[in-house]
Design an enzyme around this catalytic site. Structure first.
Site, PDB file in Angstrom:
ATOM      1  N   ASP A  79      39.766  44.938  42.313  1.00  0.00           N
ATOM      2  CA  ASP A  79      40.485  46.182  42.039  1.00  0.00           C
ATOM      3  C   ASP A  79      41.765  45.970  41.241  1.00  0.00           C
ATOM      4  OD1 ASP A  79      38.640  47.802  43.398  1.00  0.00           O
ATOM      5  OD2 ASP A  79      39.584  47.369  45.318  1.00  0.00           O
ATOM      6  N   ARG A 115      30.719  42.698  40.812  1.00  0.00           N
ATOM      7  CA  ARG A 115      31.574  41.678  41.397  1.00  0.00           C
ATOM      8  C   ARG A 115      30.836  40.365  41.669  1.00  0.00           C
ATOM      9  NH1 ARG A 115      32.417  44.418  47.388  1.00  0.00           N
ATOM     10  NH2 ARG A 115      30.908  43.121  48.519  1.00  0.00           N
ATOM     11  N   GLY A 142      35.943  42.347  50.078  1.00  0.00           N
ATOM     12  CA  GLY A 142      34.857  42.254  49.115  1.00  0.00           C
ATOM     13  C   GLY A 142      35.008  41.003  48.265  1.00  0.00           C
TER      14      GLY A 142
END
Length: 424
Positions: free
Chosen positions: A148, A304, A17
């Protein structure tokens, strides 16, 4: 480690990601490599991560202007395309590794820079072992990236500070909205954030409340087993005291049976449970148990991709990690990752460190117990002291006359293929 002879080209790719600042790391890699033309030839980027290496789908970054590469620093997402693809072991799929060597040899590649999180670190570690196992000299350096914030050893991960800032700001702004309507309408707002096993992003939601701006916030962490009864008691108490409450829930929250509340029964390319949809699950519980009116939202890609509100610390560290990766390679390092080493909280200071990939790959860093409040629904001062510096500072992108940020789109000129097709 055997060093490669002569000047070699470099391979850079983005994985997993993407983040608001991963391109800042790309900028750091490419600009630094260009300053060391005596040791590094061209920088080839892999289109869609490691898949670009396997399929010989390479991008010639030397075709990009100095200003275009510089603009990567303020452009979100992955400029070269990303992927979720994990290499199997050499024993399980030797042909993939042989193909990598074929591509590296064909394009005189001696440096491998892989920009990603835990699974990407594992891929980079495997590539670094090519020298010994298959006799081809390749220096593999992992460039840390993950919203994360769950990579070990490094104090924090580039990409996280900006997400933390976005979630904290969004929670505060939405809470002001709910407070305005609480008398006659909505009393509960639920924001779902990313975080499969680690609650770093969810913790940032608690930063919305501060000494000079108190806001009722409840956080649901993956590290804390969900207890419906205790949760409802906390919601009821906050609504009674403040008239409303905001709830920040991590996608990875689990029930007592160990199952994700949001488990869809699907798997992603890495074999992880495909999560999403925990906000409506929690909202429905509140409707059933407390009969309160609510609204919910899922931050998803917005959290994000929000380069417009990126943390200055995050941008600087993302660039620094890309720069350091090249410098480590030039020094002859292999199978390592540059890290952020915090030296002071107030004033905030940090420096670049180094970690061996064998200590990074497939290891997740969870929220320490000392960062979570005793009731399991908030954060401690120690956590605030940790998070605060990572969110500070603004690094706005340039804006156009239309009021929108100006982001760069590269030419991404392909490198001429020299080998046959390869299916992944």
């Amino acid at each position: 480690m055997a060093k490669s002879s002569g000047k070699k080209n470099a391979f850079y790719a983005q994985s997993g990601g993407v983040t608001a600042v991963i391109n800042a790391s790309a900028c750091g890699v490419i600009e630094t490599a260009r300053k060391h033309k005596d040791k590094i030839g061209k920088v080839y980027a892999g289109r869609n991560g490691i898949i670009g290496a396997l399929t010989e789908d390479l991008i010639d970054t030397s075709r990009e202007s100095k200003s275009a590469i510089a603009a990567l620093r303020h452009t979100p997402s992955g400029a070269f395309g990303s992927c979720r693809y994990k290499l199997k072991s050499l024993e399980q799929n030797r042909r993939e590794y042989e193909r990598l060597i074929e591509v590296f040899e064909a394009h005189n590649i001696g440096y491998f820079f892989y920009n990603g999180g835990g699974d990407s670190a594992d891929t980079c570690l495997k590539v670094s072992q090519l020298s010994k196992k298959l006799g081809y000299p390749i220096q593999a350096i992992h460039v840390p990236k993950t919203v994360d914030n769950d990579l070990p050893i490094t104090d924090n991960c580039p990409g996280f500070g900006s997400v933390a800032k976005y979630i904290a700001v969004s929670t505060r702004e939405a809470s002001f909205d709910v407070a305005s309507m609480a008398k006659t309408s909505t009393k509960v707002f639920i924001l779902e954030v990313m975080g499969r096993h680690a609650g770093w992003i969810a913790a940032a939601g608690a930063m919305a409340s501060s000494e000079d701006c108190e806001i009722p916030v409840i956080v649901l962490f993956p590290e804390v087993t969900f207890n419906r009864r205790k949760f409802m008691q906390a919601v009821k108490a906050k609504v009674k005291q403040f008239g409303y409450v905001s709830i920040v829930v991590s996608e990875g929250v689990k029930s007592r049976d160990g199952k994700f509340l949001a488990d869809q029964g699907l798997k992603d390319a890495f074999g992880h449970a495909q999560l999403g949809g925990v906000a409506p699950v929690v909202a429905n519980m509140i409707r059933e148990d407390l009969k309160l009116k609510y609204h919910w939202a899922v931050a998803d890609y917005l959290q994000r991709a929000a380069r417009h509100i990126a943390s200055k610390s995050d941008v600087e560290q993302a660039y620094a990690m890309g720069k350091a990766a090249v410098e480590l390679a030039i020094k002859g390092k292999n199978s390592v990752m540059p890290t952020v080493v915090r030296t002071s909280n107030s004033p905030y200071r940090w420096k670049v460190g180094e970690a061996n990939l064998s200590r990074v790959a497939n290891v997740e860093k969870m929220m320490p117990k000392s960062f979570i409040s005793k009731d399991g629904f908030g954060i401690t001062k120690k956590c605030r002291d940790y998070l605060g510096p990572l969110m500070k500072g603004e690094d706005y992108p340039p804006y156009g006359k239309d009021g929108l940020p100006k982001y760069v789109r590269l030419k991404n000129a392909p490198v001429k293929r020299k080998l046959g097709d390869f299916k992944v």
